[in-house]
Enzyme design. Structure first.
Site, short mmCIF file in Angstrom:
data_model
loop_
_atom_site.label_atom_id
_atom_site.label_comp_id
_atom_site.label_asym_id
_atom_site.label_seq_id
_atom_site.Cartn_x
_atom_site.Cartn_y
_atom_site.Cartn_z
CE LYS A 1 4.54 -2.35 6.65
NZ LYS A 1 3.50 -3.14 6.05
NE ARG B 1 5.34 -1.39 0.84
CZ ARG B 1 4.19 -1.29 1.51
NH1 ARG B 1 3.74 -0.13 1.88
NH2 ARG B 1 3.51 -2.38 1.80
NE ARG C 1 -3.58 -8.09 5.36
CZ ARG C 1 -2.50 -7.33 5.24
NH1 ARG C 1 -1.92 -6.83 6.30
NH2 ARG C 1 -2.00 -7.10 4.05
NE ARG D 1 -4.21 -5.29 1.19
CZ ARG D 1 -3.11 -4.75 1.73
NH1 ARG D 1 -3.14 -4.29 2.95
NH2 ARG D 1 -2.00 -4.70 1.04
NE ARG E 1 1.44 -7.10 -0.55
CZ ARG E 1 0.52 -7.19 0.41
NH1 ARG E 1 -0.35 -8.17 0.39
NH2 ARG E 1 0.47 -6.30 1.35
P1 AMP Z 1 0.13 -1.84 2.25
O1 AMP Z 1 -1.29 -1.60 2.60
O2 AMP Z 1 1.08 -0.95 3.02
O3 AMP Z 1 0.52 -3.29 2.32
O4 AMP Z 1 0.31 -1.40 0.71
C1 AMP Z 1 -0.38 -2.09 -0.32
C2 AMP Z 1 0.30 -1.87 -1.65
O5 AMP Z 1 0.29 -0.48 -1.97
C3 AMP Z 1 1.76 -2.29 -1.70
O6 AMP Z 1 1.94 -3.67 -1.95
C4 AMP Z 1 2.27 -1.41 -2.85
O7 AMP Z 1 1.85 -1.93 -4.10
C5 AMP Z 1 1.50 -0.11 -2.62
N1 AMP Z 1 2.27 0.80 -1.73
C6 AMP Z 1 1.92 1.20 -0.48
N2 AMP Z 1 2.85 2.02 0.04
C7 AMP Z 1 3.82 2.13 -0.90
C8 AMP Z 1 5.07 2.81 -0.95
N3 AMP Z 1 5.52 3.54 0.08
N4 AMP Z 1 5.80 2.70 -2.09
C9 AMP Z 1 5.37 1.98 -3.14
N5 AMP Z 1 4.22 1.30 -3.16
C10 AMP Z 1 3.44 1.37 -2.04
#
Ligand code: AMP
Length: 210
Positions: free
Chosen positions: A10, A85, A120, A153, A164
Site C-alpha cells: 500500500k 487501522r 523490503r 526495518r 503484525r
Molecule cells: P507502517 O509503516 O504503516 O507499516 O506502520 C509501522 C508501525 O507503526 C505499525 O506496525 C504500528 O506499530 C505503527 N502504526 C502506524 N500507523 C498506525 C495506526 N494508524 N495505528 C496504530 N499504529 C500505527
C-alpha cells in the site's frame, strides 16, 4: 485511503498515486518512524509498540493525523496510508468531518507477505520503500530519489511480521466492512509486479471518479 496488510504494497502504491495526482500521502507509519529517528517524545513513546509489531495507541495516532490534516498541503486532497487501522480511528476520522472518496484494500495472502518482507528495504533519508526483487533500486543499496542509504526495518523481522499480520486480521480487517457499508470499498488483488498492481489501482480510482 489504502488499506491492506503490512507488506501488501500500500505504501508503494500510495507513493505512485500521490505523484500522479499531485497530492500528499499521509502515512502514520512514516510520521512515527521520522519521530523515532529524531528521538522526539512521540518517537520514544511509539518505539516499543512498533518494534514489537503492536499498534501505537489510538489517541496518539489520532492526534498525529488531526494535526497533519490541518496543514495547507491537504486542502486539495490527500491519500491516507496506514491510517485508520482500527474502527475507533475510522470513527475519529468521521468525527473530524473527513470523508473518503475511495478506500482501496490491497490484498495479498499471508504466506506471500511473509516471503516478501525479507526483501523490503527503505531509504534512511526520504523513507521511500523498495524491494530487492520486485522493486529494486537502479544502484544497489542507494535510493533512486535522493541517493540515501537503504536499511531494513526492525519490524520486518519474520517473528514481528507474524504478529503484525495477526494484528492486521483482528484489528484492521474489520475496516473493510466499515467502508463497504459506506459504499467506498474496492478490493485490488496485489500482483507480483508493482506496475500491474498500479494499473489495477489507477483503474479503480478513475472508475470511482466517473
Ligand atoms: P507502517 O509503516 O504503516 O507499516 O506502520 C509501522 C508501525 O507503526 C505499525 O506496525 C504500528 O506499530 C505503527 N502504526 C502506524 N500507523 C498506525 C495506526 N494508524 N495505528 C496504530 N499504529 C500505527
Amino acid at each position: 485511503m489504502f488499506l491492506g496488510a503490512p507488506g501488501a504494497g500500500k505504501g508503494t502504491q500510495a507513493e505512485i498515486v500521490c505523484e500522479k495526482y499531485s497530492i500528499p500521502t499521509i502515512s502514520t507509519g512514516a510520521l512515527l518512524r521520522e519521530a523515532m529517528a529524531e528521538g522526539t517524545e512521540l518517537g520514544k513513546a511509539a518505539k516499543s509498540y512498533i518494534e514489537a509489531g503492536n499498534l501505537v495507541p489510538d489517541s496518539v495516532v489520532i492526534g498525529i493525523i488531526d494535526e497533519r490534516l490541518k496543514k495547507d498541503d491537504c486542502k486539495g486532497g490527500f491519500i491516507l496510508d496506514g491510517f485508520p487501522r482500527t474502527v475507533p480511528q475510522a470513527e475519529a476520522l468521521d468525527a473530524m468531518g473527513v470523508e473518503m472518496d475511495l478506500v482501496i484494500s490491497i490484498e495479498v495472502p499471508d504466506e506471500k507477505i511473509i516471503a516478501r518482507m525479507s526483501g523490503r528495504r527503505l531509504c534512511k533519508d526520504c523513507g521511500t520503500s523498495y524491494h530487492l526483487i520486485y522493486n529494486p533500486t537502479k544502484e544497489e543499496g542507494k535510493c533512486d530519489k535522493c541517493g540515501g542509504e537503504l536499511y531494513i526495518r526492525k519490524d520486518d523481522a519474520p517473528e514481528v511480521v507474524k504478529s503484525r499480520l495477526e494484528v492486521y486480521h483482528t484489528q484492521t480487517e474489520p475496516l473493510k466492512d466499515y467502508y463497504e457499508a459506506k459504499g467506498k470499498l474496492v478490493i485490488v488483488e496485489g500482483q507480483e509486479k508493482v506496475e500491474d498492481t498500479t494499473a489495477l489501482t489507477l483503474a479503480a480510482i478513475e472508475k470511482s471518479r466517473g
